[in-house]
Design an enzyme around this catalytic site. Structure first.
Site, PDB file in Angstrom:
ATOM      1  N   LYS A 140      -3.822  60.501  50.082  1.00 30.83           N
ATOM      2  CA  LYS A 140      -3.384  60.089  48.743  1.00 30.83           C
ATOM      3  C   LYS A 140      -4.539  59.451  47.981  1.00 30.83           C
ATOM      4  CE  LYS A 140       0.239  58.741  45.936  1.00 30.83           C
ATOM      5  NZ  LYS A 140      -0.443  58.485  44.685  1.00 30.83           N
ATOM      6  N   GLY A 167      -1.955  62.432  22.704  1.00 29.53           N
ATOM      7  CA  GLY A 167      -1.658  61.820  23.992  1.00 29.53           C
ATOM      8  C   GLY A 167      -2.860  61.800  24.913  1.00 29.53           C
ATOM      9  N   ALA A 168      -3.122  60.623  25.490  1.00 24.48           N
ATOM     10  CA  ALA A 168      -4.255  60.461  26.408  1.00 24.48           C
ATOM     11  C   ALA A 168      -3.752  60.260  27.832  1.00 24.48           C
ATOM     12  CB  ALA A 168      -5.137  59.285  25.971  1.00 24.48           C
ATOM     13  N   ALA A 207       1.249  65.091  37.727  1.00 20.86           N
ATOM     14  CA  ALA A 207      -0.138  64.921  37.289  1.00 20.86           C
ATOM     15  C   ALA A 207      -0.977  66.114  37.729  1.00 20.86           C
ATOM     16  CB  ALA A 207      -0.705  63.627  37.868  1.00 20.86           C
ATOM     17  N   TYR A 229      -2.794  62.465  31.578  1.00 17.41           N
ATOM     18  CA  TYR A 229      -3.630  63.318  32.424  1.00 17.41           C
ATOM     19  C   TYR A 229      -4.038  64.593  31.695  1.00 17.41           C
ATOM     20  CZ  TYR A 229      -2.278  60.342  36.362  1.00 17.41           C
ATOM     21  OH  TYR A 229      -2.083  59.277  37.199  1.00 17.41           O
ATOM     22  N   LYS A 272      -1.527  55.980  21.428  1.00 20.84           N
ATOM     23  CA  LYS A 272      -1.045  54.713  20.889  1.00 20.84           C
ATOM     24  C   LYS A 272      -1.750  53.503  21.495  1.00 20.84           C
ATOM     25  CE  LYS A 272       3.050  54.690  23.904  1.00 20.84           C
ATOM     26  NZ  LYS A 272       4.521  54.698  23.911  1.00 20.84           N
ATOM     27  N   GLU A 300       8.324  55.580  46.117  1.00 18.80           N
ATOM     28  CA  GLU A 300       7.022  54.892  46.133  1.00 18.80           C
ATOM     29  C   GLU A 300       7.162  53.433  45.700  1.00 18.80           C
ATOM     30  OE1 GLU A 300       3.507  58.090  45.801  1.00 18.80           O
ATOM     31  OE2 GLU A 300       4.371  57.557  43.866  1.00 18.80           O
TER      32      GLU A 300
END
Length: 403
Positions: free
Chosen positions: A377, A11-12, A315, A14, A39, A171
């Site tokens: 943010k 998994g790429a 994250a 965070y 993927k 959001e």
């Protein structure tokens, strides 16, 4: 000559990307073979996806090619999907082959949590990937584009239901409420024809967040035409809208599901003991009973002992986990197991965007509203890009217009 141990990162997101980055910075690639599996050939900012979903940011802005961030002379990258992990054989089964490992890092991210509600998978959209948010944006634009071309106007085309008023839901509603006036202008539609519903089963929007900030957010979004249905569980998602627990219906062609996530089903299906797809990891981030498997990000369950509840999978925590995970892998590679670190989340702040230059947040003990929260943010987002790829990545992908 001794064979180098193999570290495989799945998994790429965070956690995975930052673990790979930290391993390279610590020169672990000199003592171990490191392989990253994902993927897609890109990493993307999950925390930005609500913006391209609403159409306020181009989806390409959220993603970066892995080869442009990691030195692929020092780390192998395999573009493939993970099907299963065979811990007894120390193998990862991919759609296109398999990999052996000596040490495994599982950072496979999350999947939408449906809570068993009928029709979610069949009829609702979810904010989970670059492709899914591109589909949402195109669908919303098509609803507007086709409305005036119908002889009989169907108001459900301009009714948008967002299920869940947690961070992602709020959001997205914030961005959508900012975009609606622009779409009305473009497609010659009166603003009062458009309805946005934020539907939440809990007693409040943004459950667990500061009450004053929640009130500010709700008042602001209501002023933009958002209607909140709080303490209103959804019983079923249908092709033409949602059925609520009280028996009433909202007719809509667009239901966006943001009620929460669960860990990757690959983890659950590979024999690990899970709770909603998440493994309650040891203090060093290893899976219970496995000396060679680390689990980070959305797949890891960590209890906040002060309130005896799990930390939300954010994250911020995944990035912090990557530092501990990389340091512990280095210690194991060097045969220094006594140096393994304990992971303890340090929540530095939480900020939710509300669209435009509006946001709410808590940083330390300080409450932030409006423009100052929005600026914070962007600073947080830019800081992550700096940690990942330095100033060049900030200049290329960052949000530089802070104020």
């Amino acid at each position: 000559m001794d064979k180098k141990p193999k570290i495989v990162i799945l998994g790429a997101g965070y956690g995975g990307m930052m673990t790979a980055t930290r391993l390279l910075k610590a020169n672990v690639h000199q003592d171990a073979e490191i392989t990253l599996v994902n993927k897609h050939n890109y990493h993307y900012q999950t925390t930005w996806l609500h913006e391209p979903a609403a159409g306020t940011l181009h989806h390409d802005k959220t993603r970066m090619r892995i080869e442009n961030v990691l030195d692929l002379n020092k780390i192998d990258f395999v573009k493939d999907a993970v099907k299963e992990i065979k811990t007894e054989d120390k193998k990862v089964i991919l759609e296109g082959g398999e990999l052996d490992y000596d040490y495994l890092v599982i950072g496979l991210g999350s999947e939408p949590e449906t809570f068993g509600i009928p029709g979610v998978k069949e009829h609702a959209y979810s904010i989970r990937s670059v492709n899914s948010v591109r589909q949402i944006r195109e669908h919303i634009e098509y609803m507007f584009a086709s409305y005036n071309n119908e002889v009989e106007k169907h108001e459900d085309k301009l009714t948008f239901v967002v299920a869940g008023a947690g961070f992602t839901g709020i959001e997205f509603v914030g961005e959508l409420s900012e975009r609606i006036p622009e779409l009305c202008e473009e497609y010659d539609i009166a603003r009062d024809k458009v309805k946005i519903y934020s539907v939440e089963a809990a007693p409040t929007a943004l459950p667990g967040f500061d009450e004053e900030l929640v009130e500010y957010a709700m008042n602001l979004l209501e002023s933009r035409g958002v209607e909140f249905l709080i303490e209103t569980p959804i019983k079923e998602v249908k092709e033409d809208g949602v059925l609520l627990n009280d028996g009433s219906e909202i007719k809509s062609r667009t239901v966006v599901w943001t009620t929460g996530v669960r860990g990757s089903s690959v983890v659950e299906n590979s024999g690990f003991e899970t709770m909603r797809g998440r493994v309650k990891v040891e203090k060093d981030l290893r899976a219970p009973g496995y000396d060679d498997v680390f689990i980070i990000g959305d797949c890891a369950l960590i209890i906040n002992e002060e309130i005896n509840r799990p930390y939300p999978p954010t994250a911020q925590i995944a990035i912090q986990q990557s530092y501990t995970c990389a340091n512990n892998l280095k210690s194991l590679i060097q045969g220094k197991e006594e140096h393994l670190e304990t992971f303890k989340p340090e929540i530095k702040g939480t900020v939710a965007s509300l669209g435009g230059k509006e946001a709410i947040g808590i940083v330390g003990e300080r409450k932030l509203y409006g423009g100052s929260a929005s600026a914070m943010k962007k600073i947080i987002d830019n800081r992550y890009l700096y940690l990942l790829g330095g100033m060049p990545l900030v200049l290329k992908k960052g949000k530089l217009n802070i104020f």
